[in-house]
Design an enzyme around this catalytic site. Structure first.
Site, PDB file in Angstrom:
ATOM      1  N   SER A   1       0.178 -44.816  -5.922  1.00 34.05           N
ATOM      2  CA  SER A   1       0.160 -43.162  -6.857  1.00 34.05           C
ATOM      3  C   SER A   1      -1.453 -42.236  -5.859  1.00 34.05           C
ATOM      4  CB  SER A   1       0.050 -43.521  -8.164  1.00 34.05           C
ATOM      5  OG  SER A   1      -0.391 -41.415  -8.808  1.00 34.05           O
TER       6      SER A   1
ATOM      7  N   TYR B   1      -4.241 -44.604 -16.906  1.00 36.70           N
ATOM      8  CA  TYR B   1      -2.567 -44.800 -15.692  1.00 36.70           C
ATOM      9  C   TYR B   1      -3.011 -45.264 -14.652  1.00 36.70           C
ATOM     10  CZ  TYR B   1       1.327 -43.491 -12.599  1.00 36.70           C
ATOM     11  OH  TYR B   1       2.022 -43.646 -11.845  1.00 36.70           O
TER      12      TYR B   1
ATOM     13  N   LYS C   1      -2.899 -48.522 -12.021  1.00 39.85           N
ATOM     14  CA  LYS C   1      -2.293 -48.383 -10.379  1.00 39.85           C
ATOM     15  C   LYS C   1      -3.367 -48.826  -9.468  1.00 39.85           C
ATOM     16  CE  LYS C   1       1.570 -46.844 -10.717  1.00 39.85           C
ATOM     17  NZ  LYS C   1       2.799 -47.238 -10.903  1.00 39.85           N
TER      18      LYS C   1
ATOM     19  N   ASN D   1       3.292 -35.533  -5.419  1.00 35.91           N
ATOM     20  CA  ASN D   1       4.009 -35.111  -6.903  1.00 35.91           C
ATOM     21  C   ASN D   1       5.303 -35.273  -5.812  1.00 35.91           C
ATOM     22  OD1 ASN D   1       0.808 -34.577  -6.633  1.00 35.91           O
ATOM     23  ND2 ASN D   1       1.986 -33.541  -8.770  1.00 35.91           N
TER      24      ASN D   1
ATOM     25  N   VAL E   1      -0.162 -21.382 -17.289  1.00 35.16           N
ATOM     26  CA  VAL E   1      -0.502 -22.348 -15.564  1.00 35.16           C
ATOM     27  C   VAL E   1      -2.522 -22.291 -16.036  1.00 35.16           C
ATOM     28  CG1 VAL E   1      -1.227 -21.006 -13.366  1.00 35.16           C
ATOM     29  CG2 VAL E   1       0.896 -20.365 -14.163  1.00 35.16           C
TER      30      VAL E   1
ATOM     31  N   ARG F   1      -1.361 -28.693  -4.177  1.00 31.08           N
ATOM     32  CA  ARG F   1      -0.888 -30.666  -4.823  1.00 31.08           C
ATOM     33  C   ARG F   1       0.115 -30.551  -3.538  1.00 31.08           C
ATOM     34  NH1 ARG F   1      -4.358 -30.356  -7.875  1.00 31.08           N
ATOM     35  NH2 ARG F   1      -4.196 -31.407 -10.084  1.00 31.08           N
TER      36      ARG F   1
HETATM   37  P1  NAD Z   1      10.341 -43.639 -14.477  1.00 28.26           P
HETATM   38  O1  NAD Z   1       9.866 -43.548 -15.567  1.00 28.26           O
HETATM   39  O2  NAD Z   1      11.588 -41.710 -14.547  1.00 28.26           O
HETATM   40  O3  NAD Z   1      10.989 -44.457 -13.883  1.00 28.26           O
HETATM   41  C1  NAD Z   1      10.288 -45.403 -14.076  1.00 28.26           C
HETATM   42  C2  NAD Z   1      11.562 -47.337 -14.655  1.00 28.26           C
HETATM   43  O4  NAD Z   1      10.825 -48.386 -15.590  1.00 28.26           O
HETATM   44  C3  NAD Z   1      12.326 -46.622 -15.665  1.00 28.26           C
HETATM   45  O5  NAD Z   1      13.831 -47.017 -15.695  1.00 28.26           O
HETATM   46  C4  NAD Z   1      11.884 -47.042 -17.049  1.00 28.26           C
HETATM   47  O6  NAD Z   1      12.790 -47.930 -18.091  1.00 28.26           O
HETATM   48  C5  NAD Z   1      11.350 -48.250 -16.497  1.00 28.26           C
HETATM   49  N1  NAD Z   1      10.448 -49.508 -16.767  1.00 28.26           N
HETATM   50  C6  NAD Z   1       9.592 -49.521 -17.074  1.00 28.26           C
HETATM   51  N2  NAD Z   1       8.711 -50.455 -16.983  1.00 28.26           N
HETATM   52  C7  NAD Z   1       9.244 -51.615 -17.192  1.00 28.26           C
HETATM   53  C8  NAD Z   1       9.760 -52.847 -18.238  1.00 28.26           C
HETATM   54  N3  NAD Z   1       8.481 -53.551 -18.434  1.00 28.26           N
HETATM   55  N4  NAD Z   1      10.254 -53.456 -17.810  1.00 28.26           N
HETATM   56  C9  NAD Z   1      12.356 -53.138 -16.856  1.00 28.26           C
HETATM   57  N5  NAD Z   1      11.776 -51.345 -16.852  1.00 28.26           N
HETATM   58  C10 NAD Z   1      10.849 -50.626 -17.109  1.00 28.26           C
HETATM   59  O7  NAD Z   1       9.432 -43.180 -13.816  1.00 28.26           O
HETATM   60  P2  NAD Z   1       9.250 -42.530 -11.846  1.00 28.26           P
HETATM   61  O8  NAD Z   1       9.236 -41.273 -12.046  1.00 28.26           O
HETATM   62  O9  NAD Z   1      10.709 -42.151 -11.226  1.00 28.26           O
HETATM   63  O10 NAD Z   1       8.383 -43.346 -11.766  1.00 28.26           O
HETATM   64  C11 NAD Z   1       8.499 -44.439 -10.980  1.00 28.26           C
HETATM   65  C12 NAD Z   1       7.331 -45.604 -10.126  1.00 28.26           C
HETATM   66  O11 NAD Z   1       6.804 -43.977  -9.623  1.00 28.26           O
HETATM   67  C13 NAD Z   1       6.516 -45.488 -11.348  1.00 28.26           C
HETATM   68  O12 NAD Z   1       5.629 -46.638 -10.688  1.00 28.26           O
HETATM   69  C14 NAD Z   1       5.590 -44.791 -11.242  1.00 28.26           C
HETATM   70  O13 NAD Z   1       4.177 -45.199 -11.849  1.00 28.26           O
HETATM   71  C15 NAD Z   1       4.988 -44.127  -9.668  1.00 28.26           C
HETATM   72  N6  NAD Z   1       4.981 -42.660  -9.335  1.00 28.26           N
HETATM   73  C16 NAD Z   1       5.636 -41.921 -10.369  1.00 28.26           C
HETATM   74  C17 NAD Z   1       5.334 -40.614  -9.428  1.00 28.26           C
HETATM   75  C18 NAD Z   1       5.876 -39.728 -10.579  1.00 28.26           C
HETATM   76  O14 NAD Z   1       5.294 -38.410 -10.726  1.00 28.26           O
HETATM   77  N7  NAD Z   1       6.890 -39.634 -10.988  1.00 28.26           N
HETATM   78  C19 NAD Z   1       4.303 -40.504  -9.205  1.00 28.26           C
HETATM   79  C20 NAD Z   1       3.391 -41.386  -8.003  1.00 28.26           C
HETATM   80  C21 NAD Z   1       3.449 -42.825  -8.600  1.00 28.26           C
HETATM   81  C1  WQD Z   2       0.873 -30.192 -10.865  1.00 20.82           C
HETATM   82  C2  WQD Z   2      -0.437 -29.162 -10.964  1.00 20.82           C
HETATM   83  C3  WQD Z   2      -1.135 -29.060 -13.309  1.00 20.82           C
HETATM   84  C4  WQD Z   2       2.021 -27.998 -16.161  1.00 20.82           C
HETATM   85  C5  WQD Z   2       0.473 -36.014 -12.373  1.00 20.82           C
HETATM   86  C6  WQD Z   2       0.299 -37.591 -12.163  1.00 20.82           C
HETATM   87  C7  WQD Z   2      -0.113 -38.427 -11.080  1.00 20.82           C
HETATM   88  C8  WQD Z   2       0.995 -38.354 -10.719  1.00 20.82           C
HETATM   89  C9  WQD Z   2       1.703 -37.330 -10.733  1.00 20.82           C
HETATM   90  C10 WQD Z   2       2.071 -40.863 -11.745  1.00 20.82           C
HETATM   91  C11 WQD Z   2      -1.772 -29.157 -11.620  1.00 20.82           C
HETATM   92  C12 WQD Z   2      -0.333 -27.516 -13.059  1.00 20.82           C
HETATM   93  C13 WQD Z   2       1.254 -28.290 -15.148  1.00 20.82           C
HETATM   94  C14 WQD Z   2       1.910 -27.071 -16.893  1.00 20.82           C
HETATM   95  C15 WQD Z   2       0.595 -26.401 -14.708  1.00 20.82           C
HETATM   96  N1  WQD Z   2       2.048 -38.907 -11.286  1.00 20.82           N
HETATM   97  N2  WQD Z   2       0.500 -26.977 -14.151  1.00 20.82           N
HETATM   98  N3  WQD Z   2       1.401 -26.056 -16.132  1.00 20.82           N
HETATM   99  O1  WQD Z   2      -1.406 -33.289 -12.421  1.00 20.82           O
HETATM  100  O2  WQD Z   2      -1.024 -33.351 -10.744  1.00 20.82           O
HETATM  101  O3  WQD Z   2      -0.179 -35.170 -11.298  1.00 20.82           O
HETATM  102  O4  WQD Z   2       2.004 -36.787 -12.357  1.00 20.82           O
HETATM  103  O5  WQD Z   2       1.610 -41.204  -9.931  1.00 20.82           O
HETATM  104  O6  WQD Z   2      -0.510 -39.020 -11.182  1.00 20.82           O
HETATM  105  O7  WQD Z   2      -1.398 -37.113 -12.947  1.00 20.82           O
HETATM  106  O8  WQD Z   2       0.876 -33.179 -11.554  1.00 20.82           O
HETATM  107  O9  WQD Z   2       3.077 -31.517 -12.480  1.00 20.82           O
HETATM  108  O10 WQD Z   2       1.312 -32.435 -13.988  1.00 20.82           O
HETATM  109  O11 WQD Z   2       0.942 -30.606 -12.433  1.00 20.82           O
HETATM  110  O12 WQD Z   2      -0.170 -25.228 -14.781  1.00 20.82           O
HETATM  111  O13 WQD Z   2       2.811 -27.206 -17.844  1.00 20.82           O
HETATM  112  O14 WQD Z   2       0.230 -27.594 -12.287  1.00 20.82           O
HETATM  113  O15 WQD Z   2      -2.738 -28.174 -13.841  1.00 20.82           O
HETATM  114  O16 WQD Z   2      -2.299 -28.259 -11.283  1.00 20.82           O
HETATM  115  P1  WQD Z   2      -0.286 -33.924 -11.534  1.00 20.82           P
HETATM  116  P2  WQD Z   2       2.012 -32.344 -12.527  1.00 20.82           P
END
Ligand code: NAD
Ligand code: WQD
Length: 342
Positions: free
Chosen positions: A127, A152, A156, A181, A219, A233
Site C-alpha cells: 500500500s 495497519y 505493510k 487508492n 468532507v 489522492r
Molecule cells: P478485502 O477486505 O475486501 O479483502 C481481503 C480478503 O481477505 C477478504 O475477503 C477477507 O475475508 C480475507 N481475509 C482476511 N484475513 C484472512 C485470513 N487470515 N485468512 C483468510 N482470508 C482472510 O480487502 P481489499 O480491499 O480487497 O484488499 C486486499 C489487499 O489489498 C489487502 O491486503 C489490503 O491491505 C490491500 N490494500 C487495499 C487497499 C484498499 O484501499 N482497498 C489499498 C492498499 C492495499
Molecule cells: C480519501 C480522501 C479523506 C471519507 C485509506 C488508507 C490507505 C489505503 C486506502 C489500504 C481523504 C477524504 C474520506 C469521508 C472524506 N488502504 N474523506 N470524507 O485515507 O487516502 O487511504 O484507504 O491500504 O491505507 O489509509 O482513503 O478513501 O479514506 O480518503 O472527506 O467520509 O477522502 O480525508 O482525503 P485514504 P480514504
C-alpha cells in the site's frame, strides 16, 4: 492454453475478486482461499458467472498453519497472490494486536508453504501507506518508508521486509505492489466493494450518501495546502489494479525480474482532490451529492500520488481508466446493491 496455477488468498474480497477475474481472462488457473472475515460467499458464484469457470475454493483462516499447509500439499500451486489481510486503518488503531497477528501470521504461513512446497514466488498487496507523507511528489519507489501512521501501515512495512528477506535468502521471487487508492467496480456490476457498516473510505461514503443510506458526506477539511484546500489522492480503478497483478505474474513467469525482490507503485500518476472527486461523481451520474465541509480527520495526509515510470517501464502496465469511469462504475455498483436489498 493453460498457464500457471495461482493461489489467490483473500480472493473473495474487493481487489482479490477483480484480480481473479482478470487472471482467468488471461488463462491462469485460480484457486481461492478466504476466511470470509470481510467478504461474502456469493462473490465466488459471481466470479464464476463472469468467467464461466468453476473455481476451487477453500474457506479457512490462513493464520492456521496446518490447514494452510494441507491446502498447499493437495494442490500444485506455482505462485501465490497474497491479498488476505485486514485493511481498516481506523480499526487497526483500536486493535493493533489483531492486525499484527492476522496480517503477519498469514504471510509467514504462506512463505513457509512456498518454501516447503517449492513454489516459484509471491505477489503481495502492499500500500502507498508505507510512504506516509512523502517529501517529494510524485512519490517514486526509492522514497523511504516513513514512521508508520497506523498499525495497519506498519503491518505493510513489516510484510514487505519479511518478503524481501525471504526472497533473498531462499532465492524465490517476490513482487510487492503498492496500491494507491483503489475504487470503482467491474463493468458487469456483479462484483465490487462490499463495505461492512459505516464506510471509512471516500467513494463508498459518496455512493451511500447519494443513494440515501447516509445523510450526507462529510468532507474532512478544506484548509490543506492544495488547489481547493481538500486532500489529494491517486484514485485507481480496481480493474486496472487487477491487471497490474496479471502483469506482475507475467514478469515472474517470463523471468524478467531483475532482483529476487521487487516493488512497484500501482497508481494513475494523477492526484485528485476530494472536491474534484465529488464534481466528477455529480457530473457523470447527473446527481447532486449532499455534503458538508467539516474539520480534518486525524491521521490524514495532505497529498500523495504516484510516480508511474517504474511500473510502466518494468511491469509494462499503466492505468487505462480515468476518474469519470471510476465514478460511473462505483455508482452503477451501488445501485445494483440496492436492487439486491443490501
Ligand atoms: P478485502 O477486505 O475486501 O479483502 C481481503 C480478503 O481477505 C477478504 O475477503 C477477507 O475475508 C480475507 N481475509 C482476511 N484475513 C484472512 C485470513 N487470515 N485468512 C483468510 N482470508 C482472510 O480487502 P481489499 O480491499 O480487497 O484488499 C486486499 C489487499 O489489498 C489487502 O491486503 C489490503 O491491505 C490491500 N490494500 C487495499 C487497499 C484498499 O484501499 N482497498 C489499498 C492498499 C492495499
Ligand atoms: C480519501 C480522501 C479523506 C471519507 C485509506 C488508507 C490507505 C489505503 C486506502 C489500504 C481523504 C477524504 C474520506 C469521508 C472524506 N488502504 N474523506 N470524507 O485515507 O487516502 O487511504 O484507504 O491500504 O491505507 O489509509 O482513503 O478513501 O479514506 O480518503 O472527506 O467520509 O477522502 O480525508 O482525503 P485514504 P480514504
Amino acid at each position: 492454453m493453460n498457464k500457471a496455477n495461482i493461489l489467490v488468498t483473500g480472493g473473495l474480497g474487493y481487489i482479490g475478486s477483480h484480480t481473479s477475474v482478470e487472471l482467468i481472462n488471461n488463462s491462469y488457473n485460480v484457486t481461492i482461499i478466504d476466511s470470509l472475515i470481510n467478504s461474502e460467499k456469493f462473490i465466488l458464484e459471481r466470479i464464476e458467472k463472469i468467467t464461466g469457470k468453476k473455481i476451487p475454493f477453500y474457506e479457512f483462516d490462513i493464520t492456521n498453519y496446518k490447514k494452510t499447509s494441507e491446502c498447499f500439499k493437495e494442490n500444485n500451486f506455482d505462485f501465490v497472490i497474497h491479498f488476505a489481510a485486514l485493511k481498516s486503518v481506523n480499526e487497526s488503531v483500536k486493535y493493533p494486536d489483531k492486525y499484527m497477528k492476522n496480517n503477519l501470521d498469514s504471510l509467514k504461513n504462506i512463505l513457509k508453504c512456498i518454501e516447503s512446497q517449492n513454489l516459484s514466488g509471491i505477489v503481495f498487496s502492499s500500500s502507498c501507506t508505507v510512504y506516509g507523507q512523502p517529501d517529494n511528489l510524485p512519490v517514486n519507489e526509492n522514497s523511504p518508508f516513513k514512521k508508520p501512521e497506523s498499525p495497519y501501515a506498519e503491518t505493510k512495512q513489516i510484510c514487505e521486509k519479511l518478503i524481501e528477506k525471504f526472497s533473498d535468502e531462499k532465492r524465490k521471487h517476490g513482487i510487492s505492489l503498492r496500491y494507491f487508492n483503489p475504487v470503482g467496480a467491474h463493468n458487469s456490476s456483479l462484483i465490487g466493494e462490499l463495505p461492512r457498516g459505516i464506510p471509512d473510505n471516500l467513494i463508498p461514503y459518496i455512493t451511500q450518501s447519494a443513494i440515501g443510506k447516509r445523510k450526507k458526506l462529510k468532507v474532512f477539511g478544506k484548509d490543506y495546502n492544495t488547489s481547493d484546500g481538500t486532500p489529494v489522492r491517486d484514485y485507481i480503478h480496481v480493474v486496472d489494479l487487477a491487471n497490474a497483478h496479471v502483469q506482475a505474474l507475467n514478469r515472474l513467469i517470463e523471468k524478467k525480474s531483475k532482483k529476487f525482490y521487487e516493488f512497484f507503485n500501482v497508481g494513475t500518476g494523477k492526484g485528485h482532490s476530494v472536491l474534484e472527486v465529488i464534481k466528477s461523481f455529480e457530473k457523470v451520474n447527473n446527481i447532486k451529492l449532499p455534503y458538508e465541509i467539516v474539520s480534518r480527520r486525524e491521521g490524514d495526509i495532505e497529498k500523495i500520488y504516484s510516480d508511474t515510470n517504474l511500473s510502466r517501464n518494468e511491469l509494462n502496465w499503466k492505468a487505462e481508466r480515468n476518474l469519470d469511469e471510476m465514478m460511473k462504475s462505483a455508482w452503477k455498483w451501488e445501485k445494483t446493491l440496492k436492487d439486491l436489498g443490501s
